[in-house]
Design a protein around this motif. Structure first.
Motif, short mmCIF file in Angstrom:
data_model
loop_
_atom_site.label_atom_id
_atom_site.label_comp_id
_atom_site.label_asym_id
_atom_site.label_seq_id
_atom_site.Cartn_x
_atom_site.Cartn_y
_atom_site.Cartn_z
N PRO A 209 5.50 8.59 -1.38
CA PRO A 209 5.52 8.44 -2.97
C PRO A 209 6.80 8.79 -3.66
CG PRO A 209 3.63 8.84 -2.38
CD PRO A 209 4.36 9.42 -1.64
N GLU A 210 8.13 7.89 -4.31
CA GLU A 210 8.91 8.70 -5.00
C GLU A 210 8.99 9.73 -5.49
OE1 GLU A 210 9.16 5.01 -7.79
OE2 GLU A 210 10.71 4.09 -6.48
N ARG A 211 8.26 10.19 -5.67
CA ARG A 211 7.54 11.57 -7.38
C ARG A 211 7.08 12.64 -5.69
NH1 ARG A 211 2.61 7.96 -7.00
NH2 ARG A 211 1.12 9.75 -5.92
N ASP A 212 6.80 12.55 -4.74
CA ASP A 212 7.00 13.31 -3.77
C ASP A 212 7.14 12.96 -2.46
OD1 ASP A 212 4.30 13.84 -4.94
OD2 ASP A 212 3.30 12.29 -3.58
N LEU A 213 8.47 12.97 -2.92
CA LEU A 213 10.13 13.26 -1.92
C LEU A 213 10.28 14.25 -1.63
CD1 LEU A 213 12.03 10.79 0.04
CD2 LEU A 213 13.23 10.91 -1.60
N ALA A 214 11.39 14.75 -3.17
CA ALA A 214 11.39 15.96 -2.50
C ALA A 214 10.55 17.43 -2.38
CB ALA A 214 11.43 16.83 -4.53
N THR A 215 9.14 17.10 -2.36
CA THR A 215 8.33 17.89 -1.23
C THR A 215 8.23 17.69 -0.20
OG1 THR A 215 7.08 17.87 -3.72
CG2 THR A 215 5.44 18.81 -1.57
N ALA A 216 8.56 16.26 0.43
CA ALA A 216 8.53 15.67 1.56
C ALA A 216 9.83 16.83 2.18
CB ALA A 216 8.03 14.28 1.77
N ARG A 217 10.85 16.34 1.63
CA ARG A 217 12.40 16.99 2.44
C ARG A 217 12.30 18.38 2.44
NH1 ARG A 217 16.19 13.08 -1.05
NH2 ARG A 217 16.24 11.31 0.40
N GLY A 218 11.18 19.14 1.84
CA GLY A 218 11.22 20.09 1.65
C GLY A 218 10.43 21.23 2.43
N ALA A 219 9.25 20.71 2.91
CA ALA A 219 7.95 20.72 3.51
C ALA A 219 8.47 21.99 5.14
CB ALA A 219 7.17 19.75 4.12
N ALA A 220 7.83 22.68 5.43
CA ALA A 220 8.64 24.05 6.34
C ALA A 220 8.25 23.36 7.22
CB ALA A 220 7.68 25.36 6.17
N ARG A 221 6.60 22.70 7.82
CA ARG A 221 5.87 22.26 8.53
C ARG A 221 4.26 20.86 7.83
NH1 ARG A 221 2.83 24.88 11.44
NH2 ARG A 221 2.26 26.87 9.61
N TRP A 222 4.86 20.21 8.80
CA TRP A 222 3.53 20.46 9.05
C TRP A 222 2.01 19.72 9.66
CZ3 TRP A 222 3.49 15.93 4.74
CH2 TRP A 222 4.82 15.42 4.39
N GLN A 223 0.66 18.90 9.14
CA GLN A 223 -0.08 19.04 10.42
C GLN A 223 -0.89 17.63 9.77
OE1 GLN A 223 -2.05 22.67 9.23
NE2 GLN A 223 -2.03 23.19 10.94
N VAL A 224 -1.25 17.08 10.60
CA VAL A 224 -1.62 16.07 11.29
C VAL A 224 -3.50 16.10 11.41
CG1 VAL A 224 -1.85 13.56 11.89
CG2 VAL A 224 0.21 14.92 11.30
N ARG A 225 -4.09 15.47 11.12
CA ARG A 225 -5.61 15.53 10.90
C ARG A 225 -5.91 13.61 11.12
NH1 ARG A 225 -10.53 14.72 7.95
NH2 ARG A 225 -9.16 14.82 5.95
N VAL A 226 -6.56 14.06 12.22
CA VAL A 226 -6.83 13.09 12.75
C VAL A 226 -8.75 12.39 12.77
CG1 VAL A 226 -6.81 10.93 14.25
CG2 VAL A 226 -5.34 12.07 14.73
N PRO A 227 -9.11 11.91 11.81
CA PRO A 227 -10.75 11.51 11.39
C PRO A 227 -11.43 11.25 12.50
CG PRO A 227 -9.62 10.74 9.25
CD PRO A 227 -8.62 10.56 10.16
N ALA A 228 -10.90 10.43 12.63
CA ALA A 228 -12.15 9.58 14.34
C ALA A 228 -11.54 10.37 15.60
CB ALA A 228 -10.84 7.98 14.70
N ALA A 229 -10.86 11.18 15.74
CA ALA A 229 -11.17 12.07 17.06
C ALA A 229 -12.09 13.35 16.71
CB ALA A 229 -9.19 12.17 17.74
N GLY A 230 -12.40 13.58 15.92
CA GLY A 230 -13.51 14.81 15.54
C GLY A 230 -12.84 15.52 14.65
N ASP A 231 -11.71 15.00 13.43
CA ASP A 231 -11.03 15.57 13.03
C ASP A 231 -10.23 16.31 13.95
OD1 ASP A 231 -12.17 15.08 10.11
OD2 ASP A 231 -13.81 16.44 10.42
N LEU A 232 -9.75 16.15 14.85
CA LEU A 232 -8.43 16.71 15.49
C LEU A 232 -7.24 16.68 14.45
CD1 LEU A 232 -7.67 17.87 18.37
CD2 LEU A 232 -6.46 15.75 18.71
N VAL A 233 -6.65 18.33 15.18
CA VAL A 233 -5.74 18.28 13.36
C VAL A 233 -4.42 18.60 14.84
CG1 VAL A 233 -4.71 20.56 12.29
CG2 VAL A 233 -7.63 19.31 11.56
N LEU A 234 -3.70 18.46 14.26
CA LEU A 234 -2.28 18.64 15.18
C LEU A 234 -0.76 18.85 14.29
CD1 LEU A 234 -2.05 15.19 18.04
CD2 LEU A 234 -2.52 18.14 18.44
#
Length: 360
Positions: A209-234
């Protein structure tokens, strides 16, 4: 009281005293739902929903126009590089090929006649019966005929290419992600027919979203959770963050490159991307339903995969986050934790898992 009556009164009591106590009933095998404990990085600043998409999705189209005679693959089919995908009707290209072949044959005949005439005129020129200017006219005629042969050959190659373009082939191995045209449909050159998601390259697509663009640009790292794969986190990193907002949703598309084993993931699965601050600790995040208390100590039930029995272990928590609890001590990566049905269990009790989870 008579002795006989006293004996009749005491006999049932004696028999009752001799009966062995019945053993306690065995605990039933409980159906439970579990989750594999995986450490996660806490301190998420931003959580965004998304889905798993192919990193490269190639649009396949015919290089010539025509009527689709046959579609050879469907959505979800796996294809290899060079595999036929669809075929055009040859009724348009066959006459063109025959015409190009005929034009080449005629041009070669004219070239042979021009060469023969030139040979005769050269003989006359040698005897002095033909001027140099006349000879040059025949040389030019011979060269012109040869040029027409070369032009006819080029037209024939073009017609042969058109025939080869009737068959649409996969440019690389992958999965058919979409079908944009059906058999019987007339398509123009370059019109999308199929979309192939290149195999083995999966990433997460999220909309910022527009309001979160600055936060997304400044994020050091990201994690992605996939609920359908047993809450796998990558773990993930930003591969692409569009500088231009989508005109319809007013969000900024972002692509996250997944790091780790993605073999168990499927395209289209839902995902949750979370930005992570540096310097935060790694914890185990489980549903609150996995937690119970005994003697004032938080505990969870672990499933022994060898015996399918449960045992409880004490844990140290670091607070709640909505409907989840953060556990900082007491678990190891890969532990199978009961997250539903824990209040009905006793130590050593056998359990069974849903079929989908038991296969994992």
């Amino acid at each position: 009281m008579r002795p006989s009556r006293l004996l009749l009164f005491l006999l049932p009591l004696a028999l009752a005293a001799c009966k062995r106590p019945e053993p306690p009933a065995a605990e039933p095998v409980r159906l439970v739902r579990t989750s594999i404990a995986q450490p996660q990085q806490v301190g998420a600043e931003l959580r965004l929903p998304g889905e798993l998409r192919p990193r490269v999705e190639v649009v396949h189209a015919f290089r010539i126009g025509g009527k689709i005679a046959q579609r050879l693959v469907s959505v979800g089919d796996r294809v290899d590089a060079g595999q036929p995908l669809a075929r055009l009707d040859s009724s348009d290209t066959a006459p063109a090929l025959a015409g190009a072949q005929a034009a080449l044959s005629a041009a070669r005949t004219d070239a042979r006649l021009a060469q023969g005439e030139l040979n005769r005129q050269q003989e006359l020129h040698g005897r002095g019966y033909l001027s140099q200017a006349g000879l040059e006219r025949f040389l030019a005629g011979r060269d012109s005929a040869q040029a027409r042969v070369e032009a006819a050959q080029a037209q024939l190659r073009q017609a042969q290419n058109a025939v080869s373009y009737e068959l649409l082939r996969a440019s690389a191995a992958g999965v058919v992600a979409a079908v944009d045209a059906e058999a019987g449909q007339v398509v123009a050159a370059g019109q999308p027919v199929l979309r192939i998601a290149r195999a083995g390259e999966i990433e997460a697509r999220v909309d910022v979203p527009e309001r979160d663009l600055a936060t997304a640009r400044g994020a050091a790292r990201w994690q992605v959770r996939v609920p359908a794969a047993g809450d796998l986190v990558l773990n993930a990193r930003v591969r692409e963050l569009s500088p231009v907002a989508d005109p319809a949703s007013r969000t900024y598309p972002m692509r996250l490159e997944l790091q780790g084993d993605t073999s168990g993931l499927a395209l289209g699965m839902s995902a949750v991307a979370a930005s992570v601050r540096e310097g935060e600790g790694r914890v185990f995040v489980l549903p609150v339903s996995a937690l119970h208390t005994l003697d004032g100590q938080p505990r969870v039930w672990l499933v022994d995969p060898a015996s399918s029995t449960v045992r409880q272990v004490p844990v140290t928590t670091a607070g709640l986050d909505g409907d989840t609890v953060h556990i900082v001590d007491g678990l190891a990566p890969g532990d199978r934790v009961v997250v539903a049905g824990a209040n009905l269990l006793v130590a050593g009790q056998k359990v069974r898992l849903p079929a989908a989870r038991a296969a994992q």
